[in-house]
Design a protein around this motif. Structure first.
Motif, PDB file in Angstrom:
ATOM      1  N   UNK A 101      29.238   3.121 -30.135  1.00 37.82           N
ATOM      2  CA  UNK A 101      30.604   2.827 -29.703  1.00 37.82           C
ATOM      3  C   UNK A 101      31.139   3.813 -28.665  1.00 37.82           C
ATOM      4  N   UNK A 102      30.607   5.007 -28.609  1.00 38.48           N
ATOM      5  CA  UNK A 102      31.132   5.997 -27.656  1.00 38.48           C
ATOM      6  C   UNK A 102      30.403   5.987 -26.320  1.00 38.48           C
ATOM      7  N   UNK A 103      29.404   5.136 -26.182  1.00 38.51           N
ATOM      8  CA  UNK A 103      28.569   5.183 -24.972  1.00 38.51           C
ATOM      9  C   UNK A 103      29.264   4.549 -23.769  1.00 38.51           C
ATOM     10  N   UNK A 104      29.425   5.337 -22.728  1.00 39.55           N
ATOM     11  CA  UNK A 104      29.926   4.817 -21.455  1.00 39.55           C
ATOM     12  C   UNK A 104      28.729   4.273 -20.671  1.00 39.55           C
ATOM     13  N   UNK A 105      28.713   2.966 -20.467  1.00 32.29           N
ATOM     14  CA  UNK A 105      27.614   2.362 -19.711  1.00 32.29           C
ATOM     15  C   UNK A 105      27.854   2.554 -18.212  1.00 32.29           C
ATOM     16  N   UNK A 106      26.803   2.976 -17.531  1.00 29.26           N
ATOM     17  CA  UNK A 106      26.886   3.270 -16.096  1.00 29.26           C
ATOM     18  C   UNK A 106      25.814   2.470 -15.356  1.00 29.26           C
ATOM     19  N   UNK A 107      26.219   1.857 -14.255  1.00 21.41           N
ATOM     20  CA  UNK A 107      25.256   1.260 -13.319  1.00 21.41           C
ATOM     21  C   UNK A 107      25.303   2.109 -12.050  1.00 21.41           C
ATOM     22  N   UNK A 108      24.119   2.526 -11.597  1.00 18.42           N
ATOM     23  CA  UNK A 108      24.056   3.427 -10.446  1.00 18.42           C
ATOM     24  C   UNK A 108      23.425   2.706  -9.258  1.00 18.42           C
ATOM     25  N   UNK A 109      24.181   2.588  -8.187  1.00 26.47           N
ATOM     26  CA  UNK A 109      23.701   1.881  -6.997  1.00 26.47           C
ATOM     27  C   UNK A 109      23.863   2.743  -5.750  1.00 26.47           C
TER      28      UNK A 109
END
Lengths: 414, 414
Positions: free
Chosen positions: B272-280
């Motif tokens: 629940x605490x995970x910040x999902x990141x997409x890196x482009x």
């Protein structure tokens, strides 16, 4: 690699062991060029060429100012490919009259600088001639010119072909007579002769001899149409150096003999005023340079051992296989801080008890950054120095130094 | 190419026609990046991604300071690959806590700068962790760290593979639990989470979705071994852009849907605490940039027409086919000073009456300097401007600018 000595169990450049040299430089990675190796290479070429042939250095191979200054005392001329190279060449003691400027995309600004400096402009097209005439008229001087000819033959076995068929380089041989007629009626120009360059990085003496014979035959056929005596005859170069174990070094003997014959039997009788020029870049400096980088990490991944170094393809692009190569082959590589003994014997031969198989990669975040793929080296740890050889030509300046924002490497002449 | 407007029959960047822009820049060649195209690309990506996913820009794609500053207001974070990129990232308004530092060859000096700045260090090896701990202890601070994992799968169809099998990147997935145990006993570190990056330049949405699914499954299997809650989960990127007509643009729709499902069904419940990141990197800026160069010569050689320009591979290496490409394909190209009308329709299609087949080469004295091989363009003369598209990423910094001594090109954000 064999040209370099081992001192205190380390690779030595100019007699200085690698670790001490790294301290002197103050940072890794760096390029080190061996002054004596350059001098002895020039002497070797001189000994092989017939007396009186001029040896010219193509600055594009390595324009480092100190190296250029050193070479300017050893060769008879310098060839430049841009206004930037021209500036560096003029900074050396080489007289402007011994400097030539070749290349397919000279701007009018560059032509102006060249004519103002009094260097020889090697013309690549009709349009360039027209622009050059305007420049010379504007400056109120005569532009010294030669025609670069795109021959109707290629040099077989060249790493790169620069002559034969359609080319952006030079003027097609069959159109040269027309251009000579234009030159004869162009008082702004002072016609000197021709430049023919059919290919580069060739390891087959017979291919080079064949190209030289074809070039001389072509020139003799064109000379009658010239507006004056041929005083300058640049036969190009194309002398290659070995980049992997499979490459056999070029044999200069047959080239010298062939050239001697061509001069005595054909050129001297027909074109007595022609100064024959051989132009070399890579061959004079390529093997005199090493790229030295430090091991930052040693890691295992699924059965493979990686050495990660603080340099990479951003400094020595060709060694990563990404500079015009169709097939990537390892450049000669060694642990500079553990150099001497059996590991000098081969580049990527059979493993023995004192060596291990490793993959050497640069510090860039891309799989392209591969410097040694499964090479056999003495075990190296973090802090050890890795040397990549054959780095004296088309190394630093032919690499994307700004890629990923690392500081540029230092270059030293030792 | 289609994203750019035609104004007064010329290519326009930021609404400014090419000839006027060249006057404003003051010299050719130059790179121009379109501010609005970058903004709208970010908006498109945001609209496709689920709410709450962080979008990070990989500075390595294009570190031009003004562009970086512009992007820093649009994205949620920046990723750097060197101390040089770190400095530029810290110069923007982006908080240090939103900057990460990844890459296989970080030196101890770079780790020190990163820890001092308070950015997130993405660890690539055991050795790097050991050095980072020393650095943090010396600085008397806790280093914010994530582990970069080398997964046990690859992203199919990637232009470059950075995961799966043996790699210099990251820590093999199967060794991550051991490293997490070390981290749990390392008070100098503040564990944040993971980074997984399996490939780049991928045009197949399904391959990207598949890699994201496999990544999430892998992370869920590793989370229990973590020393604390996963707060940072960088799923990488890999979004490709088309470089030739044969390339189909990437469809973002399925990627957004897949990610939405993964977050709702798996990540939010378990982490629940995970910040999902997409890196482009490339995907955000690559199509917003053009490289503009001027025709210096137009010449015929044995049936072929050449346009020689004042730029070349020293500024836009990838377009010459010499930056990691196995097969050279023409990048989209146009006559910027004659842009508008039918020639916009295709890159290298059938000739028509208003176009001609030409070969566009750079000004370097090497046959590698090929920018457009037999391309169909409206007839261009000396003085015309040529535009190479898809030049916003891995352009200038990925090119050997010092090659042959020409001045570096200017970059402008328009």
């Amino acid at each position: 690699m064999d040209a370099f000595d081992s001192v205190e169990g380390q690779l030595a450049v100019g007699g200085i062991p690698a670790r001490l040299l790294a301290q002197r430089v103050g940072s890794t990675p760096f390029f080190a060029y061996d002054r004596d190796l350059i001098s002895s290479r020039v002497a070797t070429v001189r000994a092989a060429l017939p007396d009186g042939v001029h040896l010219k250095y193509a600055v594009k191979a390595n324009p480092m100012p100190a190296l250029l200054h050193h070479l300017s005392a050893l060769v008879d001329g310098l060839d430049v490919a841009s206004a930037g190279e021209l500036r560096h060449a003029l900074d050396t003691p080489m007289p402007a009259a011994r400097i030539s400027f070749a290349g397919p995309g000279k701007t009018t600004a560059e032509l102006t600088q060249a004519v103002a400096a009094g260097v020889l402009v090697e013309l690549e097209s009709e349009n360039e001639l027209a622009r050059l005439r305007e420049v010379a008229a504007r400056l109120g001087t005569r532009a010294r010119v030669a025609l670069r000819i795109n021959p109707d033959f290629a040099m077989h076995g060249s790493g790169m072909r620069l002559g034969g068929g359609p080319q952006q380089f030079g003027i097609d041989a069959e159109r040269v007579p027309d251009l000579l007629a234009v030159l004869a009626a162009a008082p702004e120009t002072d016609f000197q002769g021709f430049h023919v360059f059919a290919g580069s990085q060739n390891l087959r003496a017979e291919s080079i001899c064949e190209a030289q014979r074809a070039t001389v035959a072509m020139i003799l056929g064109l000379a009658d149409a010239a507006p004056g005596p041929i005083r300058y005859l640049n036969l190009g170069g194309g002398f290659g150096i070995p980049y992997s174990r499979k490459d056999e070094p070029l044999d200069l003997g047959p080239i010298g003999e062939n050239l001697h014959k061509l001069i005595e039997q054909q050129l001297r009788p027909a074109l007595p005023q022609a100064q024959v020029v051989i132009e070399l870049g890579r061959y004079l400096v390529g093997e005199a340079g090493v790229y030295v980088t430090r091991v930052v990490d040693r890691k295992q991944s699924r059965g493979k051992t990686y050495l990660v170094v603080d340099g990479g393809m951003h400094h020595q692009l060709a060694a990563s296989g990404n500079f015009g190569q169709v097939i990537r082959r390892n450049y000669p590589i060694a642990v500079a801080s553990r150099f001497g003994g059996p590991q000098r014997e081969d580049w990527d031969g059979e493993p023995d008890s004192e060596r291990e198989k490793v993959t050497v990669v640069g510090c860039l975040c891309t799989p392209l950054d591969l410097l040694g793929d499964g090479v056999e080296l003495p075990p190296a740890e973090v802090g050890d120095l890795i040397a990549l050889f054959q780095a004296g030509a088309y190394g630093l300046t032919a690499s994307p130094t700004a890629f990923l924002g690392h500081p540029p490497p230092v270059e030293v002449l030792v």
